[in-house]
Motif scaffolding. Structure first.
Motif, PDB file in Angstrom:
ATOM      1  N   LYS A  21       0.825  -1.207   0.000  1.00  0.00           N
ATOM      2  CA  LYS A  21       0.000   0.000   0.000  1.00  0.00           C
ATOM      3  C   LYS A  21       0.861   1.258   0.000  1.00  0.00           C
ATOM      4  O   LYS A  21       0.586   2.198  -0.751  1.00  0.00           O
ATOM      5  CB  LYS A  21      -0.950  -0.009   1.201  1.00  0.00           C
ATOM      6  CG  LYS A  21      -1.944   1.119   1.218  1.00  0.00           C
ATOM      7  CD  LYS A  21      -2.955   0.911   2.326  1.00  0.00           C
ATOM      8  CE  LYS A  21      -3.954   2.001   2.493  1.00  0.00           C
ATOM      9  NZ  LYS A  21      -4.117   2.999   1.498  1.00  0.00           N
ATOM     10  N   GLN A  50      -5.326  -8.843  -2.796  1.00  0.00           N
ATOM     11  CA  GLN A  50      -6.572  -8.190  -2.352  1.00  0.00           C
ATOM     12  C   GLN A  50      -6.321  -6.704  -2.082  1.00  0.00           C
ATOM     13  O   GLN A  50      -7.143  -5.862  -2.410  1.00  0.00           O
ATOM     14  CB  GLN A  50      -7.136  -8.862  -1.110  1.00  0.00           C
ATOM     15  CG  GLN A  50      -7.407 -10.349  -1.261  1.00  0.00           C
ATOM     16  CD  GLN A  50      -8.110 -10.731  -2.550  1.00  0.00           C
ATOM     17  OE1 GLN A  50      -7.521 -11.409  -3.372  1.00  0.00           O
ATOM     18  NE2 GLN A  50      -9.329 -10.299  -2.741  1.00  0.00           N
ATOM     19  N   VAL A  51      -5.180  -6.385  -1.499  1.00  0.00           N
ATOM     20  CA  VAL A  51      -4.819  -4.985  -1.236  1.00  0.00           C
ATOM     21  C   VAL A  51      -4.667  -4.244  -2.558  1.00  0.00           C
ATOM     22  O   VAL A  51      -5.158  -3.131  -2.729  1.00  0.00           O
ATOM     23  CB  VAL A  51      -3.521  -4.896  -0.398  1.00  0.00           C
ATOM     24  CG1 VAL A  51      -3.073  -3.451  -0.241  1.00  0.00           C
ATOM     25  CG2 VAL A  51      -3.713  -5.557   0.959  1.00  0.00           C
ATOM     26  N   LYS A  53      -6.008  -4.954  -5.476  1.00  0.00           N
ATOM     27  CA  LYS A  53      -7.310  -4.837  -6.144  1.00  0.00           C
ATOM     28  C   LYS A  53      -8.145  -3.674  -5.606  1.00  0.00           C
ATOM     29  O   LYS A  53      -8.994  -3.147  -6.310  1.00  0.00           O
ATOM     30  CB  LYS A  53      -8.100  -6.133  -6.020  1.00  0.00           C
ATOM     31  CG  LYS A  53      -7.603  -7.226  -6.941  1.00  0.00           C
ATOM     32  CD  LYS A  53      -8.458  -8.470  -6.801  1.00  0.00           C
ATOM     33  CE  LYS A  53      -8.018  -9.553  -7.763  1.00  0.00           C
ATOM     34  NZ  LYS A  53      -8.854 -10.765  -7.629  1.00  0.00           N
ATOM     35  N   GLU A  54      -7.906  -3.261  -4.365  1.00  0.00           N
ATOM     36  CA  GLU A  54      -8.643  -2.139  -3.782  1.00  0.00           C
ATOM     37  C   GLU A  54      -8.422  -0.838  -4.549  1.00  0.00           C
ATOM     38  O   GLU A  54      -9.231   0.081  -4.460  1.00  0.00           O
ATOM     39  CB  GLU A  54      -8.246  -1.947  -2.315  1.00  0.00           C
ATOM     40  CG  GLU A  54      -8.717  -3.067  -1.412  1.00  0.00           C
ATOM     41  CD  GLU A  54      -8.218  -2.914   0.015  1.00  0.00           C
ATOM     42  OE1 GLU A  54      -7.612  -1.860   0.349  1.00  0.00           O
ATOM     43  OE2 GLU A  54      -8.415  -3.865   0.797  1.00  0.00           O
ATOM     44  N   TYR A  55      -7.370  -0.737  -5.317  1.00  0.00           N
ATOM     45  CA  TYR A  55      -7.071   0.473  -6.088  1.00  0.00           C
ATOM     46  C   TYR A  55      -7.845   0.534  -7.405  1.00  0.00           C
ATOM     47  O   TYR A  55      -7.824   1.565  -8.079  1.00  0.00           O
ATOM     48  CB  TYR A  55      -5.569   0.584  -6.348  1.00  0.00           C
ATOM     49  CG  TYR A  55      -4.805   0.933  -5.102  1.00  0.00           C
ATOM     50  CD1 TYR A  55      -4.633   2.254  -4.714  1.00  0.00           C
ATOM     51  CD2 TYR A  55      -4.281  -0.063  -4.283  1.00  0.00           C
ATOM     52  CE1 TYR A  55      -3.951   2.583  -3.566  1.00  0.00           C
ATOM     53  CE2 TYR A  55      -3.591   0.255  -3.127  1.00  0.00           C
ATOM     54  CZ  TYR A  55      -3.432   1.571  -2.767  1.00  0.00           C
ATOM     55  OH  TYR A  55      -2.757   1.902  -1.621  1.00  0.00           O
ATOM     56  N   GLY A  56      -8.503  -0.534  -7.756  1.00  0.00           N
ATOM     57  CA  GLY A  56      -9.315  -0.548  -8.966  1.00  0.00           C
ATOM     58  C   GLY A  56      -8.518  -0.201 -10.208  1.00  0.00           C
ATOM     59  O   GLY A  56      -7.397  -0.660 -10.398  1.00  0.00           O
TER      60      GLY A  56
END
Length: 106
Positions: A21, A50-51, A53-56
């Motif tokens: 991140k 998963q971390v 993917k949070e940024y799209g």
């Protein structure tokens, strides 16, 4: 449309859930805006993906089986569209104006 050169920031990642991140955030915080961020997940088993993917759509994610950091860098390089490439380790970060400084002094 911009006439500034595109800069690709390539981040190889393997099991860096706790650190990735900070690396991505430092890339997104650049004062130079014509960038693409590519993260190559090299078979992480700790939910790093998963971390990421949070940024799209802000981050292009490429997932591959574990082949090592050099192979992950090469995968990112092959996918990069930029005129310039910056390699950033997943447990590191960029100062906010580093790309701008390099582009305007090149």
């Amino acid at each position: 449309m911009t006439n500034l050169p595109l800069v690709s920031i390539v981040i190889p990642c393997f099991n860096r859930k706790a650190e990735i991140k900070d690396a991505i955030d430092s890339a997104l915080a650049q004062t130079y805006s014509n960038i693409e961020i590519i993260v190559v997940d090299d078979g992480s088993t700790d939910n790093s993906i998963q971390v990421i993917k949070e940024y799209g759509e802000k981050v292009k994610l490429i997932a591959q089986t574990n082949k090592g950091v050099s192979a992950a860098r090469n995968t990112g390089f092959a996918s990069a569209q930029g005129e310039f490439i910056v390699f950033l380790d997943s447990d590191d970060w960029l100062s906010t104006d580093i790309i701008e400084q390099h582009i305007y002094t090149a």
